[in-house]
Design a protein around this motif. Structure first.
Motif: not given
Lengths: 156, 424
Positions: B358-360, B363, B366-367, B370, B420-424
């Motif tokens: 669910x996350x590229x 991304x 990038x996460x 950070x 969790x952040x990118x979960x659709x």
């Protein structure tokens, strides 16, 4: 601390990423273009339905990152009903904005304004531009009478 | 997220042979913070960081010894030449003890492979010949052969993957046949971590008269290298992945092959006698080192080889097996994460590729950035492999001598947050 991520993944971007507009293949499109980003391998296919020089519908197929999905979703939403010239003009505005060559007005951009944050992450600018580059390719192909078969274009 | 001290503390008990806490102090860049967090450098498969010893050697060379090599009569020219040639002997030892004249300095493994493709390839490959590589090659060991095939009419064949991310050798006796002229394979996949057992394949290659080449760009920094044991005719590696500066790598080649190969580039250094009608060439290795080489970078590469040999390549391998086993165990507990590469650390190196459902991969990278984690995301210059895996990209964390188990712990925490952040 404030994560620099917040500037990149603004809420509007995450919203488009989670529920992208204009997703999926299109039956008998008037023109399509495959956009690719060679540096990362991401690809996207943009399909347009065009009537009387106006874009009726845009559909996108992609497995890209959040930025690329959000940007293409915004594109699908905003270009419907625009003439081909207007769509190209908007695309040029977005490209100029992403390359720090212009600072378009927030009101004029709508959701697309959220892409301004991507400029702080230069390697991600290509992700944001992928759909727009495909838009240029698709319109060019349409105007040339779809003579070149499957059209491809890259962000390089 | 942890701090540098915690990482160093946990490092003390991570390895039998390496004192990771102590050696971390040799890498000034590890003191950096990225976005307010201590740097966790998990991108050594792309390029390693450099110890003070290497950085100081570069500075010292420029401050005290620099002149052009091989041509000067003066003291500095002699010093620079001695320092440069000493690294050739060191590199010859590093790859298993070969004649130093069979070690050619190149910019990197890519240039080394291209040298073989242009020089040996154009002399020895013609229409109807076959070149065999594998699906897991880096573009550096694909593109030069595709180009050579285009020019000559030869055919490029590939060894596919098996279900354990190794080479599927079930058709090897067909793939290696009387038309096979070259077998060029990676010893360690940069994207999967897979270590390939090359000697048996090369034995079959030699039986049909084919020449063999090892892309050792990934393996050489992380495990012992012995060209006799590998039974290879050529071997390419990059210094910058092995603690050295960018711009210095090597090509090893068997003397009889190198002697018969035409030069790659023409210019100074590589000649014996020049007239406007005819040029005769210098002997190997100088025949292949046209123009002023990257003297300082080669000298710095020598310092890197000293550092690695002092630590011991076996000890480095043991440390990486431990940290890789730990990472594979932790990562495999996430049911939303898929690892691409062998599960057995005896069959793999320290580059761990994965995707998060669910996350590229971009991304995810990038996460992680950070929070100070440097990982790679993309196709890892292995697009045919990505296609075979059915993905466009993966995220890759790759470990080296300075990485610790607690760094892996903190990456896993950040990954769970990213999910969790990118979960659709």
């Amino acid at each position: 601390m404030t994560l620099p991520l917040d500037a990149l993944y603004r809420d509007i971007i995450l919203d488009h990423y989670r529920s992208p507009r204009g997703r999926g293949a299109m039956d008998s499109p008037d023109t399509t273009c495959r956009g690719s980003n060679p540096s990362c391998g991401d690809e996207l296919i943009l399909a347009l339905k065009i009537r009387d020089d106006k874009i009726q519908q845009a559909q996108i197929t992609t497995t890209g990152c959040a930025i690329s999905i959000a940007s293409s979703s915004m594109l699908a939403e905003i270009i419907e009903g625009k003439t081909l010239d207007e769509a190209i003009e908007l695309g040029e505005t977005i490209r100029g904005m992403m390359r720090n060559e212009g600072e378009p007005d927030e009101l004029e951009l709508g959701d697309l304004d959220a892409l301004k944050g991507v400029r702080n992450f230069p390697v991600r600018v290509k992700c944001a531009l992928l759909a727009w580059v495909a838009l240029f390719g698709a319109i060019k192909d349409y105007r040339e009478g779809n003579t070149r078969g499957a059209v491809s274009i890259t962000t390089e | 997220m942890q701090g540098a001290t915690a990482a160093a503390g946990a490092a003390a008990n991570t390895s039998q042979g390496l004192d990771v806490a102590k050696l971390r102090a040799d890498f000034p860049i590890l003191l950096r913070t990225i976005n307010g967090h201590p740097l966790v450098y998990f991108d050594s498969a792309a390029s390693s960081q450099k110890p003070t010893h290497v950085i100081q050697t570069l500075t010292d060379y420029y401050e005290r010894h620099h002149a052009n090599v091989h041509r000067g009569m003066h003291t500095l020219a002699a010093e620079a030449t001695d320092m440069y040639e000493a690294v050739r002997r060191k590199a010859a030892r590093f790859i298993g003890g070969v004649d130093p004249s069979t070690v050619i300095f190149t910019r990197n493994a890519t240039e080394a492979i291209n040298l073989v493709a242009y020089s040996w390839g154009e002399q020895n490959i013609s229409a109807g010949d076959e070149i065999l590589i594998s699906v897991m090659e880096h573009h550096a060991n694909i593109v030069p052969w595709v180009r050579l095939c285009e020019k000559t009419g030869a055919t490029l064949k590939t060894i596919p993957l098996d279900e354990n991310y190794g080479l599927d050798l079930s058709d090897i006796d067909t793939l290696i046949n009387k038309n096979t002229k070259l077998v060029a394979l990676t010893r360690m996949s940069n994207a999967l971590g897979t270590i390939n057992n090359l000697a048996p394949i090369f034995k079959k290659a030699h039986a049909v008269g084919a020449v063999t080449l090892v892309d050792a760009a990934q393996s050489a920094p992380h495990m012992p290298t012995d060209v006799q044991e590998l039974d290879c005719d050529f071997l390419a590696l990059s210094g910058h992945k092995a603690l050295g500066p960018t711009g210095a790598g090597i090509l090893y080649g068997k003397a009889e092959l190198l002697d018969n190969m035409p030069p790659f580039l023409g210019g100074g250094e590589m000649i014996e006698l020049v007239t406007f009608e005819k040029v005769t060439y210098n002997h190997v290795p100088h025949k292949f080192e046209a123009g002023t080489p990257a003297i300082a970078d080669v000298v710095g590469f020598g310092a890197a080889l000293d550092y690695l040999m002092e630590l011991g390549m076996e000890n480095i391998r043991e440390h990486e097996k431990e940290i890789t086993a730990y990472a594979l165990d932790k990562l495999s507990q996430f049911e939303w994460l898929k690892i691409y590469g062998p599960a057995d650390v005896d069959k793999r190196g320290a580059a761990v590729s994965f995707t998060v459902e669910g996350a590229h991969p971009h991304d995810i990278a990038q996460y992680l950035d950070s929070y100070g984690f440097a990982v790679r995301a993309g196709h890892h210059c292995a697009q045919p492999l990505m296609k075979a895996l059915g993905v466009t990209a993966t995220t890759r964390a790759s470990f080296y001598i300075y990485n610790t188990l607690s760094e892996v712990d903190s990456m896993c925490e950040a990954l769970a947050e990213a999910r969790d952040f990118f979960k659709v």
